[in-house]
Design an enzyme around this catalytic site. Structure first.
Site, PDB file in Angstrom:
ATOM      1  N   ASP A   1       0.836  -1.193   0.000  1.00  0.00           N
ATOM      2  CA  ASP A   1       0.000   0.000   0.000  1.00  0.00           C
ATOM      3  C   ASP A   1       0.878   1.254   0.000  1.00  0.00           C
ATOM      4  O   ASP A   1       1.855   1.351   0.760  1.00  0.00           O
ATOM      5  CB  ASP A   1      -0.890  -0.025   1.250  1.00  0.00           C
ATOM      6  CG  ASP A   1      -1.833   1.152   1.324  1.00  0.00           C
ATOM      7  OD1 ASP A   1      -2.695   1.273   0.452  1.00  0.00           O
ATOM      8  OD2 ASP A   1      -1.696   1.951   2.274  1.00  0.00           O
TER       9      ASP A   1
ATOM     10  N   GLU B   1       1.808  -0.395  -5.085  1.00  0.00           N
ATOM     11  CA  GLU B   1       0.897   0.702  -5.394  1.00  0.00           C
ATOM     12  C   GLU B   1       1.817   1.919  -5.528  1.00  0.00           C
ATOM     13  O   GLU B   1       2.228   2.516  -4.536  1.00  0.00           O
ATOM     14  CB  GLU B   1      -0.126   0.916  -4.288  1.00  0.00           C
ATOM     15  CG  GLU B   1      -1.146   2.001  -4.633  1.00  0.00           C
ATOM     16  CD  GLU B   1      -2.130   2.278  -3.507  1.00  0.00           C
ATOM     17  OE1 GLU B   1      -3.312   2.563  -3.806  1.00  0.00           O
ATOM     18  OE2 GLU B   1      -1.737   2.228  -2.328  1.00  0.00           O
TER      19      GLU B   1
END
Length: 697
Positions: free
Chosen positions: A353, A390
């Site tokens: 993330d 990401e």
């Protein structure tokens, strides 16, 4: 021994001292966390800035310790404290630490010997078993438990799919089965997913990406909006990185959650489905200077977090703090953690993330060769593990196509999402870019793993579901309590003529067609396709594109829609199987006998591809060989609002085009396939798939 809690060393240790009434001896300094030894427990923790450390022992669920055991000075080597304590039964106690040292906010030093500090290497966090259970925040502290796996992996071997062969299904552990309509026994748990394995096998996906399962506190920012209790539902706020979320276990008894997760991973892998964990190393639940101090802040605040010159917290995560990932100590912690999950849980990959934060220097500046990312790329334990970034953060760093990779890291391709959404809804000037994305985004990844570096997606947890993408022009996040100010305003969505739910049959048919168009293109693109759980049967979040706090039917999958939209599900299932059957869609293959290039783009006339601003049609052809047989697929994509006449490329004498799919038709799969004419019509807003051959096979 260093990373695998499935192994216990059968060695007898004798006490050498007595402290606070407990028989003790210097511990195994290389074993982080708390581990069983013969006759007791070994406790190891390190702090650069502390001047003293004490081990605090609690009875189960107690708020105050029944014993505080200071580490003798001789039990500290360098900055590491290690002590074996004998006579402890792990099923009868919980533990935390207290650190003494300097308290100076401007220096980033927050030592307070009165605070109880959670072990960052804890394998289990106490008191987290019951989801949504309100705690007394004036008394609540995070304590750890000592657990062993006792899980026998036997001769287990991970499946090790090549990226090009993966089809990723992103899911929230609780939301996947929590709704009563899931029809299973253990709703909202790891066991619930295991009960749904037959469904996953029928759908055909071969990788599941689990949204955060590291221990987090769903009650962290609990609030009530319009009578609805809102929680930290998604879990992007880690409390402990080594411990699985106990509330995701169906069995709440001691030492069960880890093995329930292991059993799930074992069975998924045995059925050919890999497991990817969504991990959050960019920030923690300790927040900014107003947040609690329960772990890293009380150990080495100025090492684990990026701090401004006045001792406050940088916030490139948008969540209050930022982990100082490229400090050597934090690097080692993250590497230890990932190795642990690979060895002890046998996970197949990690999705990081806001991974761009992991490439920032200690002062927040981006690094060209971040040592953490390089270490993960070349670590031998992680050698076959998928590393998915990401490739952006909340501080404005956007690295899609430029994320440091060492030919190991792959990326969530945010440009694929944005460009394909725009093209599919009919925006001007997107045809050429759409071709580039379908061909694997060679403009972004030519120098890397090729198309294997691109995880293609149109939807994910963050944003509209696929149904909502074609049911709403604007987000509808009022239920989140922020006056609809949260969530993205740029969704490239289209409601097909009516905002939200409607009884208009024409609008509903168009929405189904648009979802099929998106599914077809996603599954016929070079790269790694990923879609959100529930998209395959039209699950809705009722226009909420940021339901991070919604532990209710807004976020839970409504399995009744599987029957209502059975045709959509069957279409997804067919396109997944079609992708698996045709190697040239996924990868380079030997050339076919037709003399066609491996990939080619066409306008309405074959071999012409000078797309202009008003182009709304693209023809995509993949050609090669599968199992020594010519394999040629042509995809006709018309995003225009009127039908278009096109011409298919000429084939050798005796070979024909067969129509396999036409999304304009309610029954979109041509069964049996229909022989097509070279001149054909592709109706408005539809995708038609053709396969070449002497006879359809």
């Amino acid at each position: 021994m260093l990373y695998d809690d499935t192994v216990s060393e059968k060695k007898y240790y004798a006490p050498t001292d007595e402290v606070a009434g407990f028989k003790v001896r210097p511990g195994n300094f290389l074993e982080n966390g708390a581990t069983r030894v013969e006759g007791g427990v070994n406790f190891t923790i390190h702090s650069n800035g502390a001047t003293a450390c004490s081990l605090c022992l609690f009875h189960m669920d107690a708020d105050e310790p029944y014993a505080i055991i200071p580490f003798p000075e001789s039990y500290c080597l360098g900055n590491t404290y290690s002590m074996m304590v004998f006579g402890l039964n792990p099923e009868e106690f919980e533990y935390a630490y207290q650190f003494d040292g300097e308290y100076d906010i401007q220096k980033g030093m927050l030592f307070d010997k009165t605070k109880y500090i959670l072990d960052p290497y804890a394998k289990s966090v106490a008191g987290q078993e019951n989801w949504g259970e309100k705690k007394d925040i004036t008394k609540h502290i995070y304590k750890a438990r000592v657990v062993d796996s006792g899980y026998d992996w036997g001769n287990f071997k991970n499946s090790s799919l090549e990226p090009k062969d993966m089809i990723i299904y992103e899911m929230h552990v609780r939301g996947f089965t929590q709704d009563e309509s899931s029809g299973i026994e253990h709703r909202g748990t790891f066991e619930g997913i295991r009960e749904k394995i037959p469904y996953l096998l029928e759908l055909g996906v071969n990788a599941v990406e689990l949204m955060p399962i590291f221990e987090f506190d769903e009650m962290e920012d609990v609030r009530v909006v319009d009578g609805e209790k809102l929680l930290n539902y998604w879990g992007y706020s880690p409390v402990c990185f080594f411990a699985p979320n106990a509330s995701y276990s169906s069995d709440k008894s001691f030492n069960k959650v880890g093995n329930e997760l292991r059993r799930l991973i074992h069975e998924l892998n045995s059925k050919g489905i890999e497991v990817i964990l969504d991990v959050v190393f960019n920030h923690t639940a300790e927040g900014n200077e107003l947040g609690p101090c329960f772990s890293f802040k009380g150990i080495d605040n100025n090492i684990y977090y990026m701090l401004t010159p006045d001792g406050k917290y940088y916030n490139f995560s948008g969540c209050g703090n930022v982990m100082n990932c490229n400090h050597p100590i934090v690097q080692q912690f993250i590497l230890d953690c990932l190795r642990y999950w690979v060895v002890s849980y046998r996970v197949d990959g990690f999705r990081f993330d806001l991974a761009s934060i992991m490439g920032r220097n200690e002062d927040g500046s981006p690094m060209s060769k971040p040592p953490l990312l390089q270490s993960l790329a070349f670590d031998p334990i992680l050698g076959n593990v998928k590393l998915i970034a990401e490739a952006w953060d909340a501080g404005g760093l956007y690295q899609v196509g430029n994320f440091p990779s060492w030919n190991r890291w792959v990326e969530w391709n945010g440009k694929y999402r944005d460009d394909m959404r725009s093209f599919l809804k009919g925006d001007n000037g997107k045809a050429h870019t759409a071709v580039t994305r379908i061909f694997g985004s060679e403009d972004l990844y030519e120098e890397r793993l090729g198309c294997n570096a691109s995880v293609n997606f149109i939807t994910c947890h963050d944003g509209f579901t696929l149904y909502d993408l074609y049911a709403y022009n604007q987000k509808h996040n009022e239920a989140n309590g922020w006056d609809n100010s949260d969530g993205s305003n740029d969704n490239a969505s289209w409601n097909c003529g009516a905002e939200g739910e409607t009884e208009n049959p024409e609008v509903m048919r168009l929405r189904i067609r648009m979802m099929k168009n998106a599914a077809a293109i996603l599954l016929l693109s070079r790269g790694v396709p990923m879609f959100l759980a529930g998209d395959e049967f039209g699950n809705t979040q009722f226009g909420n594109n940021n339901p991070y706090c919604q532990d209710n039917p807004i976020s839970w999958l409504d399995w009744r829609l599987l029957e209502k939209n059975r045709e959509l599900f069957e279409f997804f299932k067919y396109m997944i199987a079609f992708r698996k059957r045709h190697d040239p869609i996924r990868k380079h293959t030997p050339s076919c006998s037709y003399g066609f290039p491996e990939m080619s783009a066409h306008d309405v006339t074959p071999w012409e591809n000078a797309f202009h601003a008003d182009s709304h049609y693209i023809g995509i052809m993949f050609a090669g060989r599968t199992k020594r047989v010519d394999d040629c697929v042509y995809i006709a994509v018309n995003t225009y609002w009127e039908a278009l006449s096109i011409e298919l490329p000429k084939l050798p004498l005796g070979h024909y085009w067969y129509q396999i799919v036409d999304t304009y038709e309610e029954k979109s799969i041509s069964n049996p396939p229909v022989k097509a004419e070279y001149h054909t019509v592709v109706r408005e807003r539809s995708v038609v798939v053709f396969q070449a051959g002497a006879a359809y096979e």
